[in-house]
Design an enzyme around this catalytic site. Structure first.
Site, PDB file in Angstrom:
ATOM      1  N   SER A  99       0.728  -1.108  -0.127  1.00 24.93           N
ATOM      2  CA  SER A  99       0.032   0.033  -0.194  1.00 24.93           C
ATOM      3  C   SER A  99       0.835   1.270  -0.129  1.00 24.93           C
ATOM      4  CB  SER A  99      -0.828  -0.033   1.085  1.00 24.93           C
ATOM      5  OG  SER A  99      -1.861   0.976   1.151  1.00 24.93           O
ATOM      6  N   ASP A 196     -10.366  -4.768  -4.242  1.00 24.58           N
ATOM      7  CA  ASP A 196      -9.849  -3.568  -3.178  1.00 24.58           C
ATOM      8  C   ASP A 196     -10.508  -2.365  -3.714  1.00 24.58           C
ATOM      9  OD1 ASP A 196      -8.210  -1.649  -2.216  1.00 24.58           O
ATOM     10  OD2 ASP A 196      -6.074  -2.793  -2.720  1.00 24.58           O
ATOM     11  N   HIS A 226      -7.925  -5.100  -0.175  1.00 19.28           N
ATOM     12  CA  HIS A 226      -6.698  -4.479   0.122  1.00 19.28           C
ATOM     13  C   HIS A 226      -5.956  -5.219   1.126  1.00 19.28           C
ATOM     14  CE1 HIS A 226      -4.450  -0.922  -0.200  1.00 19.28           C
ATOM     15  NE2 HIS A 226      -4.269  -0.744   1.203  1.00 19.28           N
TER      16      HIS A 226
END
Length: 250
Positions: A99, A196, A226
Site C-alpha cells: 500500500s 480492493d 486491500h
C-alpha cells in the site's frame, strides 16, 4: 534480532532483522500499519526457513517507533526507510512495499537505485494523498483542511477516524512519482486484488503503464481485497519475492 535504529537526533525506529544470505528482503508497511502485520510476519518466517536476510521496521509515528503519527508525512517516512536500509542492510535489497509502502519503495528506487535488487508491491498506492485523498475531498473538506490544518475521515479498519493533516497533503505533492519518469531497472512485480476498494486496480494499471523497466509484471487476484493477506495471497507474495530474487541473481 530486535532493536532501535537512531535516525538523526530525534527519530528512533523499531526494527526486527533476520540475519541471512543476500540479497536481503525489506518489508515496507502501509499507512498507519506496523511491522507486526500479517504480511510482515509471514515474510519473516519465510525468510527464516530460506536463510534469507530480512528486515521489517516501523516508520516514525508508527508501531513501536518514536514520534507522533500526525507529525509525519510521506517524505519523512521515505527518509526513515532510506536511512534504515542504508544503515542496517548490506548491498542491494529486494523491497516489498504494501500500500503506502509501495509508494515509498518507488521513492527509494528513484533516490537510491543502487540499493535495489528488485521490487514487489502489494496494492501499491503511489500518489494517494493527491489522487485519492485530495481529489476525493469536497470544497468544504478542503477548506477545513487548509484552515484547521487537519480533517477527520472514517476508517474501515478502526473505530478511530483517520486524521489527515494539511502537511501530509502538501508534503505528498513534493513526492509524487506518477508525474515524472519512473525507471525501474530491476525485476519488478506488482500484485493487486480486484476487490480492493481502497486502492482500486486502476491504480495498478496506471503504475504499470507509467513505469519503465526491462522486467515488469502485474498480477491480479480476483476477489482479493486491500489486505491481501489470505493464505493464497501470502503464498503469491512469497513466490513473487522468490521470482525476483532468482531473476536478480541471474
Amino acid at each position: 534480532m530486535s532493536g532501535t535504529f537512531n535516525h538523526g537526533d530525534v527519530r528512533q525506529l523499531a526494527y526486527d532483522l533476520t540475519e541471512g544470505d543476500g540479497p536481503g528482503v525489506v518489508f515496507l508497511g502501509g499507512f498507519r500499519s506496523d511491522k507486526e502485520g500479517t504480511k510482515a510476519l509471514y515474510l519473516e518466517e519465510w525468510a527464516g526457513r530460506r536463510g534469507q536476510a530480512f528486515l521489517r521496521f516501523d516508520y516514525s509515528g508508527h508501531g513501536q517507533s518514536s514520534g507522533d503519527f500526525l507529525d509525519g508525512s510521506i517524505g519523512d517516512w521515505a527518509e526513515d526507510a532510506a536511512a534504515i536500509i542504508s544503515g542496517l542492510t548490506d548491498g542491494p535489497q529486494v523491497l516489498v512495499g504494501s500500500s503506502m509502502g509501495g509508494w515509498i519503495s518507488l521513492l527509494i528506487a528513484r533516490a537510491m537505485p543502487e540499493k535495489v535488487a528488485g521490487l514487489v508491491t502489494i496494492a501499491a498506492a503511489p500518489d494517494f494523498t493527491e489522487d485519492s485523498m485530495w481529489a476525493g475531498f469536497d470544497e468544504d473538506q478542503r477548506r477545513t483542511l487548509m484552515e484547521d490544518g487537519q480533517i477527520a475521515l472514517p476508517s474501515d479498519y478502526s473505530d478511530e477516524p483517520y486524521i489527515i493533516t494539511r502537511r501530509l497533503i502538501e508534503d505528498g505533492r513534493q513526492n509524487l512519482v506518477l508525474r515524472t519518469p519512473l525507471p525501474l531497472p530491476f525485476p519488478t512485480r506488482f500484485l493487486q486484488g480486484t476487490a480492493d476498494v481502497d486502492v482500486p486496480p486502476s491504480v495498478a494499471y496506471r503504475l504499470l503503464d507509467h513505469a519503465t523497466g526491462p522486467d515488469m509484471r502485474l498480477t491480479l487476484v480476483k476477489d482479493a481485497d486491500h489486505r491481501f493477506s489470505d493464505p493464497e495471497c501470502l503464498t503469491l507474495i512469497a513466490h513473487s519475492v522468490e521470482d525476483v530474487l532468482a531473476r536478480a541473481a541471474a
